[in-house]
Design an enzyme around this catalytic site. Structure first.
Site, PDB file in Angstrom:
ATOM      1  N   LYS A 176       0.820  -1.221   0.000  1.00 29.14           N
ATOM      2  CA  LYS A 176       0.000   0.000   0.000  1.00 29.14           C
ATOM      3  C   LYS A 176       0.851   1.268   0.000  1.00 29.14           C
ATOM      4  O   LYS A 176       0.659   2.154  -0.822  1.00 29.14           O
ATOM      5  CB  LYS A 176      -0.891   0.062   1.250  1.00 29.14           C
ATOM      6  N   ASN A 189      -3.143   6.433   5.715  1.00 29.94           N
ATOM      7  CA  ASN A 189      -2.485   5.515   6.635  1.00 29.94           C
ATOM      8  C   ASN A 189      -0.976   5.725   6.728  1.00 29.94           C
ATOM      9  O   ASN A 189      -0.380   5.569   7.786  1.00 29.94           O
ATOM     10  CB  ASN A 189      -2.799   4.081   6.192  1.00 29.94           C
ATOM     11  N   HIS A 242      -4.120  -8.943  10.619  1.00 30.59           N
ATOM     12  CA  HIS A 242      -5.136  -8.215  11.381  1.00 30.59           C
ATOM     13  C   HIS A 242      -6.416  -9.017  11.594  1.00 30.59           C
ATOM     14  O   HIS A 242      -7.500  -8.440  11.665  1.00 30.59           O
ATOM     15  CB  HIS A 242      -5.507  -6.900  10.671  1.00 30.59           C
TER      16      HIS A 242
HETATM   17  P1  ADP Z   1       2.038  -1.704   3.251  1.00 30.89           P
HETATM   18  O1  ADP Z   1       1.937  -0.229   3.307  1.00 30.89           O
HETATM   19  O2  ADP Z   1       0.842  -2.348   2.621  1.00 30.89           O
HETATM   20  O3  ADP Z   1       2.402  -2.366   4.531  1.00 30.89           O
HETATM   21  P2  ADP Z   1       4.625  -1.362   1.922  1.00 30.89           P
HETATM   22  O4  ADP Z   1       4.604  -0.704   0.618  1.00 30.89           O
HETATM   23  O5  ADP Z   1       5.021  -0.560   3.084  1.00 30.89           O
HETATM   24  O6  ADP Z   1       3.227  -2.055   2.202  1.00 30.89           O
HETATM   25  O7  ADP Z   1       5.557  -2.646   1.814  1.00 30.89           O
HETATM   26  C1  ADP Z   1       5.778  -3.452   2.966  1.00 30.89           C
HETATM   27  C2  ADP Z   1       6.478  -4.728   2.609  1.00 30.89           C
HETATM   28  O8  ADP Z   1       5.569  -5.575   1.908  1.00 30.89           O
HETATM   29  C3  ADP Z   1       7.653  -4.549   1.665  1.00 30.89           C
HETATM   30  O9  ADP Z   1       8.837  -4.394   2.358  1.00 30.89           O
HETATM   31  C4  ADP Z   1       7.638  -5.835   0.851  1.00 30.89           C
HETATM   32  O10 ADP Z   1       8.362  -6.815   1.533  1.00 30.89           O
HETATM   33  C5  ADP Z   1       6.193  -6.255   0.846  1.00 30.89           C
HETATM   34  N1  ADP Z   1       5.463  -5.878  -0.372  1.00 30.89           N
HETATM   35  C6  ADP Z   1       5.460  -4.683  -0.987  1.00 30.89           C
HETATM   36  N2  ADP Z   1       4.655  -4.688  -2.055  1.00 30.89           N
HETATM   37  C7  ADP Z   1       4.107  -5.914  -2.129  1.00 30.89           C
HETATM   38  C8  ADP Z   1       3.178  -6.541  -3.009  1.00 30.89           C
HETATM   39  N3  ADP Z   1       2.636  -5.909  -4.042  1.00 30.89           N
HETATM   40  N4  ADP Z   1       2.865  -7.829  -2.775  1.00 30.89           N
HETATM   41  C9  ADP Z   1       3.380  -8.490  -1.728  1.00 30.89           C
HETATM   42  N5  ADP Z   1       4.267  -7.955  -0.874  1.00 30.89           N
HETATM   43  C10 ADP Z   1       4.635  -6.684  -1.049  1.00 30.89           C
END
Ligand code: ADP
Length: 463
Positions: A133, A156, A202
């Protein structure tokens, strides 16, 4: 936010006379309350913490417990996203609001009302999913700015929605929406809504996967045929989300062709019309998960009318976000990667898949299933260095699969131990990707990642 008294909002009173209970006066709640007061609302503010209440009093806000008011005499309850309104235990203010038939809302909904009340047709983009996200949200914002489009980013990932500027007709809000926020929407209609993926997370708040999926699907509520629903197809949830949408569905993938959508094929990002960008030239977007994020971001900005020939430059110049496979230093040719944001096994799986061999630092407060699902990637871990509450459990899991490991306990001990192991084994990457929440040892994933960065910086130079 006092600065809401920017020229365009002087005398602007979208909530005049409305009675709003604001519960949760943290970093986002307090400025939100001040802004709502400036916008004419009649407030009662509350936080279970005494210090937060004192800060509200100091800011001149009326403080009192709305749950103690007979009949909950409010038009709405603005409840901080971190405070549960149903599970695992509803906050008393939410119980009182529900009993009185008063809606429980999040600040993004109030921002939307204010923007529309100002007469602005600024567009709203909502992005959700279990993982990716923040990256996708920041990337969309970056792409819009590089194309010279006016946009505000938040939700968020911060700043909170009510901390954002009011935009005119030419503006776009890019909001990261957590499932908690999505459950608290009543008015907000997203011109473009994107769900990236869904994996167990969650569950304590949503009861089960079905409840969690239902919360995510609320992103599409109120969408109309002219709107766009961008849907990640790289896990089983995609086809479910695509069904029954009022909006035009644009499928996206980091791995497989999506006719009518946007996808990556051997690091070439493309749609039906041809190649949009070479992802190998985008250093902040490694791995197929980031290819999916890039595909979603491109689909979103195309839906917003960004010229397709501007997309590549924006992807290539994206600086990335801290704590997501962030390169924080190098010693003796060994790269240190801070992926502190990986608070579940699914995220850690993406990071492990991005490197052939690593010394892995993991552990903390584990999620359901621990690291069992990472089994197929254990061969990429040359050595495990374990910290936090789950350290001995994870050590047992790794040892059972023949992966060498040690329990370091703390990050302070783990960083030098990881460097020593990497040198001994000739491994080129030390990866902090904990697969766990951080609350046993840190205030959050960002504090954990910041500490890692600082510890890496303190490592002696090796010649
Ligand atoms: P969020 O805000 O949803 O927690 P982030 O962009 O901060 O996601 O990414 C968090 C972690 O999730 C990254 O470090 C990576 O390991 C993993 N990640 C990022 N994008 C994806 C995706 N499209 N699908 C699966 N895992 C992802």
């Amino acid at each position: 936010m006092q600065s809401a008294a920017a020229p365009s909002t002087l005398g602007f009173q979208p909530f005049a006379g409305q009675r709003i209970a604001v519960v949760g006066l943290g970093r986002a709640g307090l400025p939100a309350a001040a802004r709502l007061r400036d916008w004419g609302a009649k407030l009662l503010c509350w936080d279970d913490g005494e210090a937060a209440r004192a800060a509200a009093v100091a800011a001149g806000l009326p403080v009192g417990d709305p749950a103690a008011q007979r009949g909950f005499p409010f038009d709405m309850l603005l409840l901080s996203p971190g405070i549960p309104h149903i599970r695992p235990r509803a906050h008393p203010s939410a119980v009182a609001a529900r009993a009185a038939g008063v809606p429980v809302l999040c600040d993004a909904d109030l921002l939307f009302r204010a923007v529309r009340a100002s007469g602005s047709r600024a567009r709203f983009v909502g992005i959700t999913g279990t993982n990716g996200k923040s990256t996708t949200t920041a990337l969309v914002h970056h792409l819009l700015l590089t194309a010279g489009m006016r946009a505000e980013v938040g939700g968020n990932l911060g700043p909170a929605a009510l901390g954002l500027e009011l935009l005119g007709n030419d503006g776009t809000y890019v909001l990261e929406m957590s499932s908690y926020m999505l459950e608290r929407l009543q008015s907000l209609r997203f011109d473009v809504a994107a769900v990236l993926n869904l994996s167990p997370d969650h569950i304590d708040r949503h009861g089960d996967m079905q409840g969690y999926a239902a919360a995510k699907a609320r992103l599409f509520d109120r969408q109309r045929p002219g709107d766009v629903a961008v849907i990640g197809m790289d896990d089983a949830s995609g086809s479910g989300f695509a069904k029954g949408r009022a909006a035009r569905v644009v499928p996206v993938s980091g791995a497989a062709p999506q006719p009518g959508g946007v996808w990556a094929e051997a690091r070439a990002l493309r749609d039906d019309q041809g190649v949009l960008a070479d992802l190998d030239a985008a250093p902040a977007l490694p791995g197929s998960h980031n290819a999916q994020n890039a595909a979603a971001a491109a689909a979103i900005v195309l839906a917003l009318g960004m010229p397709r020939n501007a997309i590549a430059a924006g992807l290539h110049s994206f600086p990335g976000l801290p704590h997501r496979q962030e390169r924080v230093g190098e010693r003796a040719g060994i790269l240190f990667v801070n992926d502190s944001k990986a608070t579940n096994a699914d995220s850690t799986e993406r990071a492990l898949a991005s490197y052939d061999g690593v010394v892995w630092i993991g552990g903390g407060v584990p999620k359901q299933g621990g690291i069992d699902s990472l089994g197929p990637l254990f061969h990429r871990i040359a050595h495990g260095v374990l910290i936090g509450q789950s350290a001995s459990d994870f050590a047992e899991t790794l040892s059972a699969q023949g992966v060498p490991n040690e329990v370091a306990g703390t990050l302070e001990a783990a960083v030098p131990a990881a460097l020593a192991a990497a040198r001994r084994l000739g491994v080129k990457v030390v990866l902090l990707s904990p697969a766990c929440a951080s609350f046993d040892q840190f205030t959050g994933f960002d504090a954990r990642g910041d500490r890692f960065r600082a510890l890496v910086a303190q490592l002696p130079e090796i010649v």
